[in-house]
Design a protein around this motif. Sequence first.
Motif, PDB file in Angstrom:
ATOM      1  N   ASP A  21       0.845  -1.191   0.000  1.00  0.00           N
ATOM      2  CA  ASP A  21       0.000   0.000   0.000  1.00  0.00           C
ATOM      3  C   ASP A  21       0.878   1.238   0.000  1.00  0.00           C
ATOM      4  O   ASP A  21       1.445   1.611   1.032  1.00  0.00           O
ATOM      5  CB  ASP A  21      -0.913   0.014   1.231  1.00  0.00           C
ATOM      6  N   HIS A  25      -2.986   4.765  -1.101  1.00  0.00           N
ATOM      7  CA  HIS A  25      -3.915   3.851  -0.438  1.00  0.00           C
ATOM      8  C   HIS A  25      -4.483   4.412   0.857  1.00  0.00           C
ATOM      9  O   HIS A  25      -5.268   3.753   1.522  1.00  0.00           O
ATOM     10  CB  HIS A  25      -3.240   2.502  -0.184  1.00  0.00           C
ATOM     11  N   ASP A  34      -9.741  -1.307  -1.714  1.00  0.00           N
ATOM     12  CA  ASP A  34      -8.827  -2.337  -1.206  1.00  0.00           C
ATOM     13  C   ASP A  34      -9.570  -3.358  -0.349  1.00  0.00           C
ATOM     14  O   ASP A  34      -9.355  -4.570  -0.477  1.00  0.00           O
ATOM     15  CB  ASP A  34      -7.701  -1.710  -0.377  1.00  0.00           C
ATOM     16  N   ARG A  50      -1.138  -6.961   3.968  1.00  0.00           N
ATOM     17  CA  ARG A  50      -0.787  -5.668   3.382  1.00  0.00           C
ATOM     18  C   ARG A  50       0.369  -5.062   4.156  1.00  0.00           C
ATOM     19  O   ARG A  50       0.433  -5.173   5.376  1.00  0.00           O
ATOM     20  CB  ARG A  50      -1.980  -4.712   3.417  1.00  0.00           C
TER      21      ARG A  50
END
Length: 88
Positions: A21, A25, A34, A50
């Motif tokens: 990310d 993001h 996401d 992530r």
Amino acid sequence: GEWLARVDLLDPETGLVGEFDGAGHGNPGQRAEDLARDHCLHRVGLTVFRVTSPMVTGPGYPARSAIRTGYASAARRTGSPRWTLHPR
């Protein structure tokens, strides 16, 4: 078979997906996308972790912990995967 996603990292043996990310993001719209994508991947038997830039470059390399946790979660998944790398 429908297209699910192009992911940043995939371990096809375990079904573990890694996503990086970046700065974009953090906005609410991208975050919502996401989360919806993670849900879609999870629904077919993939496990998503992530990481962010500070996790990769920060002291103690916190991304390592995220990866380990992801592998542990993937190992606990049951049932047959409902995804493939190759179109049917």
